[in-house]
Design an enzyme around this catalytic site. Structure first.
Site, PDB file in Angstrom:
ATOM      1  N   GLY A 232       0.837  -1.218   0.000  1.00  0.00           N
ATOM      2  CA  GLY A 232       0.000   0.000   0.000  1.00  0.00           C
ATOM      3  C   GLY A 232       0.858   1.249   0.000  1.00  0.00           C
ATOM      4  O   GLY A 232       0.512   2.261   0.626  1.00  0.00           O
TER       5      GLY A 232
ATOM      6  N   GLY B  15      -0.023   5.584  -1.154  1.00  0.00           N
ATOM      7  CA  GLY B  15      -0.902   6.543  -0.508  1.00  0.00           C
ATOM      8  C   GLY B  15      -0.194   7.687   0.196  1.00  0.00           C
ATOM      9  O   GLY B  15       0.998   7.948  -0.025  1.00  0.00           O
ATOM     10  N   GLN B  16      -0.954   8.361   1.066  1.00  0.00           N
ATOM     11  CA  GLN B  16      -0.431   9.546   1.758  1.00  0.00           C
ATOM     12  C   GLN B  16       0.814   9.199   2.572  1.00  0.00           C
ATOM     13  O   GLN B  16       1.811   9.918   2.540  1.00  0.00           O
ATOM     14  CB  GLN B  16      -1.517  10.131   2.692  1.00  0.00           C
ATOM     15  CG  GLN B  16      -1.113  11.452   3.313  1.00  0.00           C
ATOM     16  CD  GLN B  16      -2.036  11.900   4.445  1.00  0.00           C
ATOM     17  OE1 GLN B  16      -2.925  11.161   4.882  1.00  0.00           O
ATOM     18  NE2 GLN B  16      -1.822  13.101   4.930  1.00  0.00           N
TER      19      GLN B  16
ATOM     20  N   ASP C 264       1.908  -1.698  -4.439  1.00  0.00           N
ATOM     21  CA  ASP C 264       0.543  -1.198  -4.279  1.00  0.00           C
ATOM     22  C   ASP C 264      -0.348  -1.963  -5.255  1.00  0.00           C
ATOM     23  O   ASP C 264       0.140  -2.621  -6.176  1.00  0.00           O
ATOM     24  CB  ASP C 264       0.476   0.314  -4.567  1.00  0.00           C
ATOM     25  CG  ASP C 264      -0.734   0.991  -3.911  1.00  0.00           C
ATOM     26  OD1 ASP C 264      -0.568   1.610  -2.841  1.00  0.00           O
ATOM     27  OD2 ASP C 264      -1.853   0.872  -4.457  1.00  0.00           O
TER      28      ASP C 264
ATOM     29  N   ARG D  36      -2.244  -0.382  -7.234  1.00  0.00           N
ATOM     30  CA  ARG D  36      -2.123   0.355  -8.493  1.00  0.00           C
ATOM     31  C   ARG D  36      -0.658   0.518  -8.871  1.00  0.00           C
ATOM     32  O   ARG D  36       0.235   0.357  -8.031  1.00  0.00           O
ATOM     33  CB  ARG D  36      -2.818   1.710  -8.410  1.00  0.00           C
ATOM     34  CG  ARG D  36      -2.402   2.575  -7.264  1.00  0.00           C
ATOM     35  CD  ARG D  36      -3.494   3.627  -6.999  1.00  0.00           C
ATOM     36  NE  ARG D  36      -3.350   4.312  -5.759  1.00  0.00           N
ATOM     37  CZ  ARG D  36      -2.606   5.395  -5.578  1.00  0.00           C
ATOM     38  NH1 ARG D  36      -1.907   5.892  -6.560  1.00  0.00           N
ATOM     39  NH2 ARG D  36      -2.545   5.979  -4.396  1.00  0.00           N
TER      40      ARG D  36
ATOM     41  N   TYR E 141     -14.270   1.157   9.984  1.00  0.00           N
ATOM     42  CA  TYR E 141     -12.829   1.442  10.018  1.00  0.00           C
ATOM     43  C   TYR E 141     -12.277   1.119  11.413  1.00  0.00           C
ATOM     44  O   TYR E 141     -11.267   0.440  11.560  1.00  0.00           O
ATOM     45  CB  TYR E 141     -12.614   2.908   9.670  1.00  0.00           C
ATOM     46  CG  TYR E 141     -11.189   3.402   9.676  1.00  0.00           C
ATOM     47  CD1 TYR E 141     -10.285   3.008   8.706  1.00  0.00           C
ATOM     48  CD2 TYR E 141     -10.753   4.310  10.649  1.00  0.00           C
ATOM     49  CE1 TYR E 141      -8.979   3.496   8.691  1.00  0.00           C
ATOM     50  CE2 TYR E 141      -9.461   4.806  10.637  1.00  0.00           C
ATOM     51  CZ  TYR E 141      -8.574   4.397   9.655  1.00  0.00           C
ATOM     52  OH  TYR E 141      -7.286   4.884   9.647  1.00  0.00           O
TER      53      TYR E 141
ATOM     54  N   LYS F 132      -9.611  -1.670  12.863  1.00  0.00           N
ATOM     55  CA  LYS F 132      -8.402  -1.279  13.614  1.00  0.00           C
ATOM     56  C   LYS F 132      -8.302  -2.028  14.932  1.00  0.00           C
ATOM     57  O   LYS F 132      -7.233  -2.477  15.322  1.00  0.00           O
ATOM     58  CB  LYS F 132      -8.379   0.243  13.823  1.00  0.00           C
ATOM     59  CG  LYS F 132      -8.152   1.045  12.542  1.00  0.00           C
ATOM     60  CD  LYS F 132      -6.882   0.628  11.820  1.00  0.00           C
ATOM     61  CE  LYS F 132      -6.592   1.442  10.587  1.00  0.00           C
ATOM     62  NZ  LYS F 132      -5.501   0.867   9.760  1.00  0.00           N
TER      63      LYS F 132
HETATM   64  P1  NAD Z   1      -4.132   5.966   1.649  1.00  0.00           P
HETATM   65  O1  NAD Z   1      -5.566   5.721   1.372  1.00  0.00           O
HETATM   66  O2  NAD Z   1      -3.544   7.274   1.254  1.00  0.00           O
HETATM   67  O3  NAD Z   1      -3.240   4.826   0.971  1.00  0.00           O
HETATM   68  C1  NAD Z   1      -3.605   3.460   1.037  1.00  0.00           C
HETATM   69  C2  NAD Z   1      -2.979   2.754  -0.136  1.00  0.00           C
HETATM   70  O4  NAD Z   1      -3.401   1.393  -0.084  1.00  0.00           O
HETATM   71  C3  NAD Z   1      -3.392   3.308  -1.495  1.00  0.00           C
HETATM   72  O5  NAD Z   1      -2.254   3.632  -2.274  1.00  0.00           O
HETATM   73  C4  NAD Z   1      -4.194   2.174  -2.133  1.00  0.00           C
HETATM   74  O6  NAD Z   1      -4.011   2.072  -3.540  1.00  0.00           O
HETATM   75  C5  NAD Z   1      -3.596   0.977  -1.423  1.00  0.00           C
HETATM   76  N1  NAD Z   1      -4.474  -0.191  -1.445  1.00  0.00           N
HETATM   77  C6  NAD Z   1      -5.819  -0.250  -1.331  1.00  0.00           C
HETATM   78  N2  NAD Z   1      -6.235  -1.516  -1.462  1.00  0.00           N
HETATM   79  C7  NAD Z   1      -5.142  -2.285  -1.657  1.00  0.00           C
HETATM   80  C8  NAD Z   1      -4.922  -3.667  -1.858  1.00  0.00           C
HETATM   81  N3  NAD Z   1      -5.935  -4.539  -1.897  1.00  0.00           N
HETATM   82  N4  NAD Z   1      -3.655  -4.082  -2.019  1.00  0.00           N
HETATM   83  C9  NAD Z   1      -2.618  -3.220  -2.016  1.00  0.00           C
HETATM   84  N5  NAD Z   1      -2.760  -1.908  -1.834  1.00  0.00           N
HETATM   85  C10 NAD Z   1      -4.009  -1.445  -1.650  1.00  0.00           C
HETATM   86  O7  NAD Z   1      -3.893   5.694   3.201  1.00  0.00           O
HETATM   87  P2  NAD Z   1      -2.748   6.266   4.160  1.00  0.00           P
HETATM   88  O8  NAD Z   1      -3.224   7.541   4.702  1.00  0.00           O
HETATM   89  O9  NAD Z   1      -1.447   6.183   3.490  1.00  0.00           O
HETATM   90  O10 NAD Z   1      -2.864   5.216   5.355  1.00  0.00           O
HETATM   91  C11 NAD Z   1      -2.043   4.084   5.455  1.00  0.00           C
HETATM   92  C12 NAD Z   1      -2.382   3.364   6.752  1.00  0.00           C
HETATM   93  O11 NAD Z   1      -2.242   4.282   7.850  1.00  0.00           O
HETATM   94  C13 NAD Z   1      -3.809   2.834   6.836  1.00  0.00           C
HETATM   95  O12 NAD Z   1      -3.817   1.640   7.578  1.00  0.00           O
HETATM   96  C14 NAD Z   1      -4.533   3.915   7.620  1.00  0.00           C
HETATM   97  O13 NAD Z   1      -5.659   3.412   8.293  1.00  0.00           O
HETATM   98  C15 NAD Z   1      -3.449   4.313   8.587  1.00  0.00           C
HETATM   99  N6  NAD Z   1      -3.694   5.633   9.158  1.00  0.00           N
HETATM  100  C16 NAD Z   1      -3.628   6.742   8.367  1.00  0.00           C
HETATM  101  C17 NAD Z   1      -3.874   7.986   8.922  1.00  0.00           C
HETATM  102  C18 NAD Z   1      -3.819   9.238   8.094  1.00  0.00           C
HETATM  103  O14 NAD Z   1      -4.198  10.310   8.588  1.00  0.00           O
HETATM  104  N7  NAD Z   1      -3.350   9.175   6.851  1.00  0.00           N
HETATM  105  C19 NAD Z   1      -4.199   8.076  10.284  1.00  0.00           C
HETATM  106  C20 NAD Z   1      -4.284   6.928  11.048  1.00  0.00           C
HETATM  107  C21 NAD Z   1      -4.001   5.707  10.477  1.00  0.00           C
HETATM  108  N1  SER Z   2      -6.900   9.985   9.007  1.00  0.00           N
HETATM  109  C1  SER Z   2      -7.620   8.792   9.338  1.00  0.00           C
HETATM  110  C2  SER Z   2      -9.054   8.922   8.959  1.00  0.00           C
HETATM  111  O1  SER Z   2      -9.578   9.995   9.135  1.00  0.00           O
HETATM  112  C3  SER Z   2      -7.513   8.508  10.820  1.00  0.00           C
HETATM  113  O2  SER Z   2      -7.305   7.178  11.000  1.00  0.00           O
HETATM  114  O3  SER Z   2      -9.632   7.977   8.527  1.00  0.00           O
END
Ligand code: NAD
Ligand code: SER
Length: 319
Positions: free
Chosen positions: A8, A11-12, A34, A36, A141, A145
């Site tokens: 993954g 993503g962000q 990923d 994609r 969600y 978690k």
């Molecule tokens: P994001 O949505 O930006 O990126 C997730 C990535 O996962 C994407 O690039 C997507 O293409 C990929 N993905 C989706 N389905 C997939 C699959 N079947 N196989 C492979 N890849 C797949 O999310 P993020 O913000 O980068 O978050 C990453 C992790 O951190 C997640 O577990 C999220 O819950 C956790 N998290 C994020 C935040 C935040 O604020 N960004 C906060 C708390 C926790």
């Molecule tokens: N940034 C995340 C969300 O809002 C927190 O896990 O889903």
């Protein structure tokens, strides 16, 4: 030297984690993957693989090919998007986690999977939420978690898999836009300010949540995986935070540097309900004691850095 797979990575978080892990461990020791296709200079510095992490054999093949010993599992559907399609949220979040844990058990890998403030719910104490407390989330969600935290601890105690995790708050960054979370507004507000647009806030005034700037989040992910586990009392998952604010506070922090910036409130019911079920602030003292967590950015320092970076992007025509 670690041999790392990021699942993954598009993503962000993954886009920036790929760069930082490669800076530390070497381009060829960090495989990004990923669902994609990953393109661009950060990804093309080293190996790129396409993995659908709900398909275990796709992970197995890459772990064997590169002799991987550490997996960062980032694949998930974030809170607001998952609420629109709960089964997708469950299938990706839990499918990816279970597959990473099984591969880690068989091939002796360590696993990092982020949890979230979403692992808490309406019956959790809202202010300075303790490390060990009630976890009855009201979102799919959050259900993924809490399940992820429990499964990760189970794989550690039952099979000795080295699982580690943090409960991230909302993450604010300027490389890749967030992907459908409830805290996304705290990123989007900076883009609006730099583009000279009025910001339409999807949450009400007074909606407090914890937040963190991406450089601190990257440090958290790397430092916890490097930490001496003999000091761990907890594993999955540690509260971590850097700041807590509501929309009015971040708006005023930006307005200090962009005096004519305007914001209006138009709460979105799904996001508001999710935010209302999450804590106002977390107590992260266990992370500080057990592995030295110590964030560097507060709201003002982050605001200066976000505005500077986004203005540079705008000047280059990248916004
Ligand atoms: P994001 O949505 O930006 O990126 C997730 C990535 O996962 C994407 O690039 C997507 O293409 C990929 N993905 C989706 N389905 C997939 C699959 N079947 N196989 C492979 N890849 C797949 O999310 P993020 O913000 O980068 O978050 C990453 C992790 O951190 C997640 O577990 C999220 O819950 C956790 N998290 C994020 C935040 C935040 O604020 N960004 C906060 C708390 C926790
Ligand atoms: N940034 C995340 C969300 O809002 C927190 O896990 O889903």
């Amino acid at each position: 030297m670690k041999r790392i797979l990021i699942v993954g990575a598009g993503g962000q978080i993954g886009s920036e984690l790929t760069r930082n892990l490669r800076d530390i461990y070497g381009d060829n020791n960090v495989v990004c993957s990923d669902l994609r296709q990953l393109t661009g200079p950060i990804y093309e510095r080293g190996p790129i693989e396409r993995i659908d992490s709900t398909q275990i054999m796709q992970i197995v093949d890459v772990v064997k090919k590169y002799n991987i010993d550490t997996i960062y599992n980032l694949a998930a559907i974030l809170s607001a998007t998952a609420e629109l399609n709960p089964m997708l949220g469950w299938n990706v979040g839990i499918g990816s986690l279970v597959n990473c844990l099984e591969v880690a058990r068989i091939f002796n890998c360590a696993v990092f999977t982020p949890s979230s403030i979403g692992a808490f719910g309406p019956s959790t104490p809202r202010d300075m939420t303790p490390q060990d407390t009630i976890q009855r989330p009201a979102t799919i969600y959050g259900v993924t978690k809490v399940t992820g935290e429990l499964l990760s601890d189970y794989y550690f105690t039952r099979f000795g898999v080295d699982t580690r995790s943090v409960r991230f708050p909302g993450l604010i960054s300027n490389l890749t836009l967030p992907g459908g979370g409830t805290t996304d507004y705290a990123v989007e507000i900076y883009y609006a300010a730099v583009k000279g647009e009025k910001f339409v806030c999807p949450l009400k005034k007074g909606t407090f949540m914890d937040m963190m700037y991406m450089p601190d989040a990257l440090d958290a992910m790397i430092n916890i995986m490097e930490a001496d586990p003999s000091k761990f009392i907890h594993r999955n998952s540690f509260n971590v935070t850097a700041m807590s604010f509501d929309p009015e506070i971040i708006y005023n922090a930006i307005k200090k540097y962009v005096p004519d910036f305007e914001m209006v409130y138009e709460p979105e019911p799904i996001k508001q309900a999710i935010a209302d079920s999450w804590p106002n602030s977390l107590d992260d003292s266990c992370a500080r004691k057990e592995w030295g967590w110590n964030p560097k950015y507060d709201l003002d320092k982050m605001t200066v850095d976000m505005l500077t970076t986004l203005r540079e992007k705008k000047e280059k025509g990248l916004l």
